[in-house]
Scaffold this active site. Structure first.
Site, PDB file in Angstrom:
ATOM      1  N   THR A  92       4.158   4.511  -2.608  1.00  0.00           N
ATOM      2  CA  THR A  92       4.368   3.797  -1.344  1.00  0.00           C
ATOM      3  C   THR A  92       5.866   3.645  -1.144  1.00  0.00           C
ATOM      4  O   THR A  92       6.520   2.875  -1.839  1.00  0.00           O
ATOM      5  CB  THR A  92       3.688   2.418  -1.391  1.00  0.00           C
ATOM      6  OG1 THR A  92       2.285   2.621  -1.543  1.00  0.00           O
ATOM      7  CG2 THR A  92       3.933   1.641  -0.109  1.00  0.00           C
ATOM      8  N   LYS A 168      -0.679   3.695   5.230  1.00  0.00           N
ATOM      9  CA  LYS A 168      -0.788   2.955   3.974  1.00  0.00           C
ATOM     10  C   LYS A 168      -0.192   1.558   4.124  1.00  0.00           C
ATOM     11  O   LYS A 168      -0.787   0.556   3.686  1.00  0.00           O
ATOM     12  CB  LYS A 168      -0.048   3.708   2.860  1.00  0.00           C
ATOM     13  CG  LYS A 168       0.228   2.909   1.586  1.00  0.00           C
ATOM     14  CD  LYS A 168      -1.052   2.463   0.878  1.00  0.00           C
ATOM     15  CE  LYS A 168      -0.755   1.443  -0.228  1.00  0.00           C
ATOM     16  NZ  LYS A 168      -0.238   1.993  -1.444  1.00  0.00           N
ATOM     17  N   LYS A 237       6.997  -6.298  -1.635  1.00  0.00           N
ATOM     18  CA  LYS A 237       7.669  -5.015  -1.374  1.00  0.00           C
ATOM     19  C   LYS A 237       6.978  -4.283  -0.215  1.00  0.00           C
ATOM     20  O   LYS A 237       7.642  -3.796   0.708  1.00  0.00           O
ATOM     21  CB  LYS A 237       7.618  -4.144  -2.642  1.00  0.00           C
ATOM     22  CG  LYS A 237       8.271  -2.788  -2.505  1.00  0.00           C
ATOM     23  CD  LYS A 237       7.806  -1.832  -3.623  1.00  0.00           C
ATOM     24  CE  LYS A 237       7.230  -0.562  -3.020  1.00  0.00           C
ATOM     25  NZ  LYS A 237       6.632   0.374  -3.973  1.00  0.00           N
TER      26      LYS A 237
END
Lengths: 290, 290, 290, 290
Positions: A92, A168, A237
């Site tokens: 990611t 995502k 994050k």
């Protein structure tokens, strides 16, 4: 297939194990070599430098974040990679970096596929990841056998790799929003003496089936945030990346802003390494009950 | 059983139809008598005053909000009700009013059961409501046959009626949070040219199964908010009640605050009567794309 | 003094004019040379490369943002700068970059002073800027004559340059918060038919004296956002920097999150180049009245 | 003039003292009679019932909140009041109740003037309140001598009494927003080791003059919230009223939502009776530093 694999964290190591089981040849590299050596016992070939992994039929990278990726996958590495190599980045990362990488690969005759995954380490170990793949169809075709070895389903969402990253991030944003809502609901219920456990029974049998509400809600009901399946620090994050991706297209995400603040509060109170269900603890603390 | 029923909106009318089907005798009252007359054709007995409904084995009320309820269920009505009557209030009202009603009923020897429901008019019509019942066990026992006629499952959550209201409000808060998250995710995806439809396919097959994400997400994907299954105006009402219940126990709910602002924005733009999936339109408008 | 000056935007050009008036020798450099040539008429010496400005008694930089600064002030430039040179960076940059620059300068025997300013171009033209200076006292002593030429007051806030940046960002955050509050207040008043102009008369005569409330409030009252004294796009930049500085020390800033969302909405609606008092327009739009 | 005064809290008692000094005859009533007796020593005439105060040339009310006001100023009181009486309500109440009272008074031939004040008890004691008066001009004319005795300035803002309440609530909302911004700024500065005291020196000499920033900011800098000049609990009350007034006209106020959450958090942590500068403590707690 003969592939390289860069980045052997919990997720990466589980993926490699499944690739080996499926009969692929895997050259592995990790910053700290111990992890590569451990996988060597399972049949992987540990290599000394990223460039040795960045060759063969394809290479998969699964590094921690933008900075870790950029440090390894730099101009030098790409220039020395064999033309036609398919690089599949399953980590990611930011949408901005995905765009940059797609362009850099194309300029050098390399294929870049973004294939972030949904699923935590337990799903990775069970080869049950959901894979969101963006990139040229022919490049994805070539690595589909690899996806089949590590995931239960591959979604092909289009030719622009970065769009897989957006998807995502949107999914993880929704996940975090659900956990924050669970945490706030628990605080409201707790204030009125209603057991979160009872509430969960009702809503998971009704509008909110599936593992997200039951799982994270259960951790909140028990006020137990370890072992961490998804750490608050990593949830933060991802929320930051979602906000950055939204900022780039001038899109306010007020709930994501709340999530960022709540996760920062969790980190500030020393809960960054706990499961991000600690959002429940943050909500309780605000109400003076934690 | 011989019961009264007060409040014949879309939900109430569907409930009465199912109670009649199950063989109960139902005296119905509604502010505007036309609705009562319509049900008379199905076997209900329309009465001229709330007091005529507030008698028999039990009485169910399903009025629009606190004000509507308080106007009908006032001190005079309660004083004239037969001792021992079970009053089941199935509407979503404030926690504060539920507390007041529970006390007032107890002082007069009446039983007060709070039994808010999860489910929209289609579920009410199909007798598939989920019922969250709070109150004395013996009182709930007595009306359980009624619940069985209109719902698929009754959750008994304790002796304090208002706790059922808290649970209902927490559930609707979570629902609204999920819809807002869907709307913000759609805005983020749209900014990057990713189709909401594709995203929904991925997440409903994975972390977010069930009708909430598929249903409201589908409306957002199609940018179509009619017919309204759950109106934005009513969603706002419930979010206000959740905030009020949280305020009463000094509990901040930052996501609920965002929901309130977003739903107010929907109402301000004339979308109060549309489905509260219009939160997707609000998110798109903020990003200059609606 | 004999100094260099890099970056001749509206603020920088006004500063240079005042430095020349005070009798200093100024070598100026700008990416687009036209601006340097214009100042040459007033006595400045236009130079062809940043390195020619990065010499003498001191050099001041006033570039647009982190990226613009980093592109000019890179490793090569610093390595060729004369030991002992004082570099005064007066632009609003990130706290993280200020830390990096402070370290890089120190390693090369250069002095780095962070001296961001409060005040818009009109204050710069009138030599009435407020200067917030962070860095070694002896370095600041050496450039104090320059500060005296362009500002009305220098605040020395400590030895760590980046702390000056934090203070500047905190000040601009408070400014943005005041403007957002004015905008929301105007929306509330407007909804009830109360004139913002009347409200401003009351509060600026009372609790909120000073130019901020009167000035930005006046623009909101008149719904007129041009000419822009402080552009929404730049206000957004500063709010982002404040959020980043807060994130680095795990500090939630919920109002800053709201500001970010509101300013993004302004930009999304094409108002990025208007004065950031357009926050008033954003608030009115949310209420369906813009 | 011969007037009645209802409500002898800290604000009310100070007002009565100034009215007496100015030579007016004041019949005072308070729920707890001790306060009325204390003022009797200064020349006031304590009366036994509100109706005895609700007569003469005018009556001023200064009760704690909507509920306290409504309990005293009910239908019976108004029906027995002499036609033509001017009732001046100086308390901060809801816009909705102000509308209702204006209508009820008009129907009975009474005059209703809303005259909320800006200023804390110290300003009330010094007869330096700012008065925001809404209502019929001739009614305000009649009570202007009273305003002159207790305030330094009367703003007449129109014929609809409730608009004065809206203005008062908007002013207090801006006040709370400024204090929250100060608190968040302090948390940001603290995280980077910058003293809030230094920051305040800079901004109060610059963009933020006046007592609000210096006063509340000073309390935050010293982390000292007693004695409370404006209690957090009362600040929360006013923010709730502002949100309710905004809700009534479908106007989102995202900063007010943040303020509500922050003030609820203060109350939840036992700081409701401290000065609402405790918002600084809330911001520090979120960052793990309180």
């Amino acid at each position: 297939m003969d592939i390289g694999f860069i980045g052997l964290g919990e997720m990466g190591a589980a993926m490699v194990a499944n690739l080996l089981k499926a009969g692929h040849t895997v050259r592995v590299w990790n910053r700290t070599p111990e992890k590569a050596e451990a996988l060597a016992a399972a049949g992987a070939r540990a290599v000394a430098a990223p460039a040795e992994a960045f060759t063969g039929d394809a290479v998969i990278s699964m590094l921690a974040d933008d900075a870790a990726l950029r440090e390894v996958v730099d101009a030098t590495l790409l220039e020395h990679a064999p033309r036609g190599l398919v690089h599949v980045n399953m980590a990611t990362i930011s949408v901005a970096l995905a765009e940059t990488l797609a362009r850099e690969h194309a300029e050098l005759g390399l294929h870049y596929v973004a294939a972030p995954v949904l699923g935590r380490p337990d799903a990775a170990a069970a080869a049950k990841l959901t894979i969101i793949a963006g990139g040229a169809a022919e490049a994805i075709d070539r690595v589909q056998p690899l996806f089949d070895a590590i995931g239960q389903k591959t979604w092909r969402i289009g030719a622009l790799p970065q769009q897989a990253n957006v998807m995502k991030l949107a999914a993880n944003f929704m996940l975090a929003a659900a956990v924050e809502a669970l945490g706030e609901a628990a605080a409201l219920l707790g204030g009125h003496g209603v057991a979160m456990r009872d509430f969960l029974d009702v809503v998971t049998a009704g509008p909110f089936p599936g593992p997200v509400y039951a799982g994270y809600g259960g951790m909140i009901a028990e006020d137990r945030y370890e072992p961490a399946l998804f750490k608050a620090r990593l949830g933060l994050k991802d929320v930051r990346l979602a906000l950055a991706a939204a900022d780039a297209v001038a899109t306010p995400l007020p709930v994501a802003s709340v999530l960022r603040d709540s996760l920062l509060e969790a980190v500030a109170h020393g809960d960054g390494e706990r499961d991000f269900a600690v959002l429940g603890k943050v909500a309780a603390r605000r109400a003076g009950r934690a």
